[in-house]
Design a protein around this motif. Structure first.
Motif: not given
Length: 696
Positions: A15-24, A116-117, A123-124, A175-176
């Motif tokens: 999900p987009f929100e999880l990708i953003m958490a990883a990106y930060e 978002v896909h 998906w992102t 965090i999943t």
């Protein structure tokens, strides 16, 4: 020279929100990117509801460059400004970056986006584009450009690894899942009002998804590239995507498949401009000679079926289709004398079209990209008869056409049982074969093909043909000498060859300054549909459609046309008399269309009245300068060149009854080809009497 990069669409199945958490977690430093030394927040803005977050950072990079270059530049680090714009409501992150150091000498600009896909909201997608323009750099412009591109390519490869690394780190921290942003709730949002809002949101999401799917339809997914095209470097992926974009602008709706675009790029060492030019020439050639229909229309002459010594035979160990040619057993002189050079060329082109189809089939069967085939040539029996001059000339012509229009389709050429006369033939032929193609040749003399490094290295033992000592029955004919009684007179062959290559629905016309090309269409009923399809092969032209109240008088036809030499219409024709007055004797029924070199135009016009319609192509000259500017030297030189005032078009027109028109024309019905990939859909406006699909 400005260097550009465009990535394919990379998909994270998170999900987009999880990708953003990883990106930060990449900030303020990232151990996976050694050149990324530090980053400081310059400014930060957040909306009151927390939906948007804009942050600007100043990043320090330790570029891997020679110490001498760093000392000359007088810096240890290079500084970039990165601006991140996060919209949690729309679930998008847009990243803009540009260089602060040496900004008056070097211009670097990068844009990245996480979205978002379009088909799966969990998906992102990630896309990236960048440009580099080294204007001056202490005399080391070339070195600086190479270092920058090498560094950038290296960072691109690590991009996905970094996100995956921090996703794993989040997972280790438990965090999943990260909740989506939601607007602050208000007490009044209850009952039917809430129900109405939910309905509205559902409708809005559906509309957005439809739009996104349409926008994403022409984009390439990185996983798809690996599955169907193979492993490409980031820069090779960028060249492929940029060339597709250029073709979509000029050949809208009928660009080749990605496998063919990639072949032309490989054949030109991924030089974008050279590949584009070669591919555009091929597209015009295919249209003119109706190559899209060759698999369905070519009927092999019985004589060629009886005496041809080539055919498809299973596949090699890499899954490539295998074509076997027993050239030593073929009576090349007899076939040329009996059939003619052009019939043999047509048959070879048919084999290439069939090979493209077989590659696509094998890609599906073996589950990996297969874009070329293997050819096994048996030279047993080759002698001086095969060096007959017209036969060698025909062979060179075939090589020239195939090299130009089917590049990188030959994966490997195995030449076996080469006799002593072979070096003579090789000396004649090799200069006409591309260097990259020559590297794929493996030549075996005598029975060397049975030894180490021989056929068994490339072909499984169970499909070695019986005539080479294998156990697999091969249905390829043994050939033989063509009876002289089947030879045809030279004059008859020449007439047939001209007919083969001039039997086309497309015509060629020259357009020069002051001499437009016009064609007359006599319409007997209203609501008939005039359709057109033309390519601008050279120069820029203006396309117009007129309705005439007077009867135009076509000029007398050139008698040379009856001989077939000029039969496809290389001369221009003028029908509108110079004494006619626009608006009185004839009128413009369509807004004139400016068409640039390389563009492909398709469209239609629904007639309102019976009578005479005139389709006109005339020379178009871009204004060299305005009244407020001085003329440029390039414009002055161009005005002195007569050749710059000449244009060439390849065109086809057809008139259909309104009951027969279905939004497409017969000349566009080549979507069955594995090469052209034409779209069957054309647009039609009910508010106008015209319909056009214009490739820009």
């Amino acid at each position: 020279m400005v260097q550009k990069y465009q990535s394919p669409v990379r998909v994270y199945k998170r999900p987009f929100e999880l990708i953003m958490a990883a990106y930060e977690r990449r900030f303020p430093t990232c151990p996976l990117i050694p050149v990324f030394v530090s980053s400081d927040v310059v400014s930060e803005q957040k909306s009151p509801d927390g939906a948007t977050h804009v942050i600007e950072r100043r990043c320090a990079l330790d570029i891997d460059a020679p110490r001498l270059l760093k000392r000359i530049a007088g810096v240890d680090y290079l500084y970039f400004i990165q601006k991140n714009s996060l919209d949690r409501r729309e679930r998008t992150l847009h990243i803009e970056a540009f260089n602060e150091s040496f900004s008056n000498r070097v211009v670097v600009h990068e844009h990245c986006s996480y979205t978002v896909h379009p088909e799966n909201e969990n998906w992102t997608c990630f896309e990236q584009s960048a440009s580099l323009d080294v204007k001056s750099f202490f005399g080391f412009e070339s070195a600086a450009e190479k270092i920058a591109m090498k560094q950038y390519a290296s960072s691109i490869k690590k991009g996905k690894e970094i996100i995956e690394y921090y996703l794993k780190e989040l997972e280790n921290d438990g965090i999943t899942h990260v909740l989506r942003w939601a607007p602050p709730a208000t007490p009044t949002e209850v009952g039917s009002d809430l129900h109405f809002r939910l309905q509205f949101v559902v409708i809005l999401i559906c509309v957005c998804v439809c739009v996104c799917v349409d926008v994403q339809a022409d984009k390439l997914d990185a996983d798809w590239i690996r599955r169907y095209l193979g492993e490409l470097t980031p820069m090779q992926e960028s060249c492929l995507i940029r060339l597709r974009k250029l073709l979509q602008e000029t050949h809208k709706g009928k660009i080749p498949k990605d496998q063919h675009v990639l072949r032309f790029l490989r054949s030109r060492d991924f030089n974008l401009e050279k590949a584009r030019e070669a591919l555009c020439h091929t597209l015009t050639w295919r249209k003119q000679h109706q190559m899209d229909h060759l698999l369905d229309t070519w009927q092999c002459p019985q004589l060629l079926c009886d005496y041809n010594t080539g055919g498809w035979h299973h596949h090699d160990k890499d899954g490539r289709p295998l074509y076997i040619l027993r050239l030593g057993q073929m009576d090349t002189k007899g076939l040329v004398r009996a059939l003619g050079e052009e019939s043999l060329l047509r048959h070879v082109l048919f084999i290439n079209e069939d090979g493209l189809r077989r590659c696509e089939e094998n890609t599906v069967v073996f589950g990996r990209p297969i874009s070329c085939w293997t050819c096994l040539v048996d030279l047993e029996g080759l002698n001086m008869r095969h060096l007959w001059r017209p036969g060698v000339k025909a062979l060179l012509r075939i090589i020239e056409v195939v090299e130009a229009n089917y590049p990188e389709t030959l994966g490997r050429l195995l030449i076996i049982r080469a006799p002593r006369v072979f070096p003579v033939l090789w000396t004649l032929v090799s200069p006409f074969i591309n260097e990259n193609t020559r590297k794929k040749f493996l030549i075996y003399a005598g029975n060397d093909y049975n030894g180490p490094g021989g056929l068994l290295e490339y072909i499984s033992a169970d499909i070695i043909p019986d005539f080479l000592g294998g156990g697999c029955m091969c249905g390829i004919p043994e050939g033989g000498v063509v009876p002289k009684s089947l030879y045809r007179a030279t004059e008859g062959l020449e007439n047939e060859e001209v007919q083969l290559w001039t039997e086309t629905i497309y015509k060629i016309a020259s357009v020069s300054k002051g001499s437009p090309h016009e064609i007359l269409i006599e319409n007997t009923e209203a609501s008939s549909v005039i359709t057109w399809d033309f390519d601008v092969c050279k120069g820029d032209i203006m396309f117009s459609i007129y309705h005439s109240k007077l009867t135009p008088h076509p000029p007398k036809k050139d008698p040379l046309g009856s001989h077939g030499i000029m039969g496809i219409g290389v001369n221009n024709v003028q029908l509108i008399d110079k004494s006619w007055i626009l608006g009185k004797d004839y009128s413009l029924v369509e807004t004139s269309l400016t068409c640039r070199e390389g563009e492909s135009i398709q469209g239609s016009h629904v007639t309102r009245w019976p009578g005479f319609y005139i389709l006109q192509w005339h020379y178009y000259s871009t204004p060299a300068c305005t009244a407020s500017s001085m003329p440029r030297m390039d414009d002055m030189l161009a005005s002195l060149q007569v050749s710059s005032h000449k244009c060439k078009i390849l065109y086809y027109t057809e008139v259909l009854g309104s009951q027969d028109f279905r939004g497409s024309m017969t000349s566009l019905a080549s979507s069955h080809s594995g090469f052209s990939q034409l779209s069957n859909v054309t647009t039609f406006s009910s508010q106008s009497h015209s319909s056009s699909t214009i490739s820009r």
